[in-house]
Design a protein around this motif. Structure first.
Motif, PDB file in Angstrom:
ATOM      1  N   GLY A  17       0.928  -1.141   0.102  1.00 37.35           N
ATOM      2  CA  GLY A  17      -0.030   0.127   0.075  1.00 37.35           C
ATOM      3  C   GLY A  17       0.924   1.163  -0.028  1.00 37.35           C
ATOM      4  N   THR A  18       2.065   1.297   0.732  1.00 35.50           N
ATOM      5  CA  THR A  18       2.932   2.399   0.695  1.00 35.50           C
ATOM      6  C   THR A  18       3.497   2.611  -0.387  1.00 35.50           C
ATOM      7  OG1 THR A  18       3.202   2.070   3.102  1.00 35.50           O
ATOM      8  CG2 THR A  18       4.709   3.347   1.937  1.00 35.50           C
ATOM      9  N   LEU A  19       4.000   1.444  -1.007  1.00 39.51           N
ATOM     10  CA  LEU A  19       4.450   1.574  -2.398  1.00 39.51           C
ATOM     11  C   LEU A  19       3.489   2.039  -3.471  1.00 39.51           C
ATOM     12  CD1 LEU A  19       6.609  -1.744  -2.563  1.00 39.51           C
ATOM     13  CD2 LEU A  19       7.428   0.712  -2.398  1.00 39.51           C
ATOM     14  N   ALA A  20       2.470   1.665  -3.280  1.00 35.53           N
ATOM     15  CA  ALA A  20       1.112   2.347  -4.302  1.00 35.53           C
ATOM     16  C   ALA A  20       1.111   3.609  -4.002  1.00 35.53           C
ATOM     17  CB  ALA A  20      -0.050   1.359  -4.004  1.00 35.53           C
ATOM     18  N   VAL A  21       1.170   4.333  -2.748  1.00 35.96           N
ATOM     19  CA  VAL A  21       0.856   5.606  -2.578  1.00 35.96           C
ATOM     20  C   VAL A  21       1.901   6.500  -2.990  1.00 35.96           C
ATOM     21  CG1 VAL A  21       0.996   7.381  -0.760  1.00 35.96           C
ATOM     22  CG2 VAL A  21      -0.530   5.427  -0.401  1.00 35.96           C
ATOM     23  N   LEU A  31       3.558   9.740 -10.024  1.00 35.34           N
ATOM     24  CA  LEU A  31       2.809   9.848 -11.619  1.00 35.34           C
ATOM     25  C   LEU A  31       1.717  10.874 -11.600  1.00 35.34           C
ATOM     26  CD1 LEU A  31       1.632   6.012 -12.175  1.00 35.34           C
ATOM     27  CD2 LEU A  31       3.707   7.462 -13.630  1.00 35.34           C
ATOM     28  N   ARG A  32       1.103  11.057 -10.524  1.00 34.77           N
ATOM     29  CA  ARG A  32       0.092  12.199 -10.727  1.00 34.77           C
ATOM     30  C   ARG A  32       0.142  13.461  -9.746  1.00 34.77           C
ATOM     31  NH1 ARG A  32      -3.689  11.305 -14.533  1.00 34.77           N
ATOM     32  NH2 ARG A  32      -5.128  12.880 -13.660  1.00 34.77           N
ATOM     33  N   THR A  33       1.020  13.440  -8.695  1.00 36.73           N
ATOM     34  CA  THR A  33       1.274  14.448  -7.831  1.00 36.73           C
ATOM     35  C   THR A  33      -0.025  14.965  -7.247  1.00 36.73           C
ATOM     36  OG1 THR A  33       1.201  16.282  -9.291  1.00 36.73           O
ATOM     37  CG2 THR A  33       3.247  15.239  -8.890  1.00 36.73           C
ATOM     38  N   VAL A  72      -5.050  13.082  -3.095  1.00 36.15           N
ATOM     39  CA  VAL A  72      -6.136  12.469  -2.908  1.00 36.15           C
ATOM     40  C   VAL A  72      -6.092  11.171  -3.831  1.00 36.15           C
ATOM     41  CG1 VAL A  72      -8.591  12.359  -3.822  1.00 36.15           C
ATOM     42  CG2 VAL A  72      -7.620  14.674  -2.857  1.00 36.15           C
ATOM     43  N   LEU A  73      -5.771  11.137  -5.047  1.00 31.81           N
ATOM     44  CA  LEU A  73      -5.493   9.996  -5.902  1.00 31.81           C
ATOM     45  C   LEU A  73      -4.542   8.990  -5.145  1.00 31.81           C
ATOM     46  CD1 LEU A  73      -5.597  11.368  -9.431  1.00 31.81           C
ATOM     47  CD2 LEU A  73      -7.422  10.060  -8.163  1.00 31.81           C
ATOM     48  N   ALA A  74      -3.374   9.438  -4.763  1.00 30.63           N
ATOM     49  CA  ALA A  74      -2.650   8.473  -3.901  1.00 30.63           C
ATOM     50  C   ALA A  74      -3.004   7.887  -2.742  1.00 30.63           C
ATOM     51  CB  ALA A  74      -1.127   9.464  -3.624  1.00 30.63           C
ATOM     52  N   THR A  75      -3.733   8.715  -1.925  1.00 28.65           N
ATOM     53  CA  THR A  75      -4.137   8.338  -0.672  1.00 28.65           C
ATOM     54  C   THR A  75      -5.405   6.967  -1.091  1.00 28.65           C
ATOM     55  OG1 THR A  75      -3.953  10.084   0.337  1.00 28.65           O
ATOM     56  CG2 THR A  75      -5.463   8.752   1.257  1.00 28.65           C
ATOM     57  N   LEU A  76      -6.135   7.521  -2.121  1.00 33.68           N
ATOM     58  CA  LEU A  76      -7.213   6.526  -2.367  1.00 33.68           C
ATOM     59  C   LEU A  76      -6.638   5.264  -2.996  1.00 33.68           C
ATOM     60  CD1 LEU A  76     -10.246   8.891  -3.653  1.00 33.68           C
ATOM     61  CD2 LEU A  76      -9.851   7.657  -1.330  1.00 33.68           C
ATOM     62  N   GLY A  77      -5.756   5.623  -3.791  1.00 35.17           N
ATOM     63  CA  GLY A  77      -5.089   4.209  -4.596  1.00 35.17           C
ATOM     64  C   GLY A  77      -4.387   3.392  -3.530  1.00 35.17           C
ATOM     65  N   GLY A  78      -3.756   4.050  -2.610  1.00 32.12           N
ATOM     66  CA  GLY A  78      -2.749   3.126  -1.625  1.00 32.12           C
ATOM     67  C   GLY A  78      -3.931   2.400  -0.789  1.00 32.12           C
TER      68      GLY A  78
END
Length: 107
Positions: free
Chosen positions: A74-78, A84-86, A89-95
């Motif tokens: 999950g941390t690596l996904a964040v 990729l997107r800076t 919101v997307l990083a938190t939801l994706g992680g």
């Protein structure tokens, strides 16, 4: 239910709410962009993210790699989505999604 974990989650949620509500409640738009209060408020976003990260990682820390694997993935996904997107919101939801998917796949 582990009451200590519930207390940590409650305290983390309360701190996160305060960090997000403080700029709205103080009407910080009237402040100058370079004032000390504005600099404090601009630092609350990263501080809230760090607080949530520490609160989510501490209960999972154990020598058992099976328990640590969802947190690590999950941390690596964040970090990857942020790169990729800076977008916080997307990083938190994706992680969170990747973490939950990892837990589900391991069950």
């Amino acid at each position: 239910m582990n009451w200590e974990l519930f207390g940590v989650a409650l305290a983390t949620g309360a701190a996160n709410w305060v960090f997000r509500a403080l700029p709205i409640l103080t009407h910080s738009s009237r402040e100058t962009a370079d004032g000390p209060f504005q600099r404090f408020l601009s630092a609350t976003g990263p501080a809230a993210i760090a607080t949530l990260f520490v609160a989510s990682v501490l209960p999972a820390l154990s020598p058992d790699l099976d328990k640590l694997l969802p947190t690590a993935i999950g941390t690596l996904a964040v970090l990857g989505i942020w790169r990729l997107r800076t977008s916080v919101v997307l990083a938190t939801l994706g992680g969170a999604f990747v973490h939950g998917l990892t837990v589900w796949l391991m069950a």
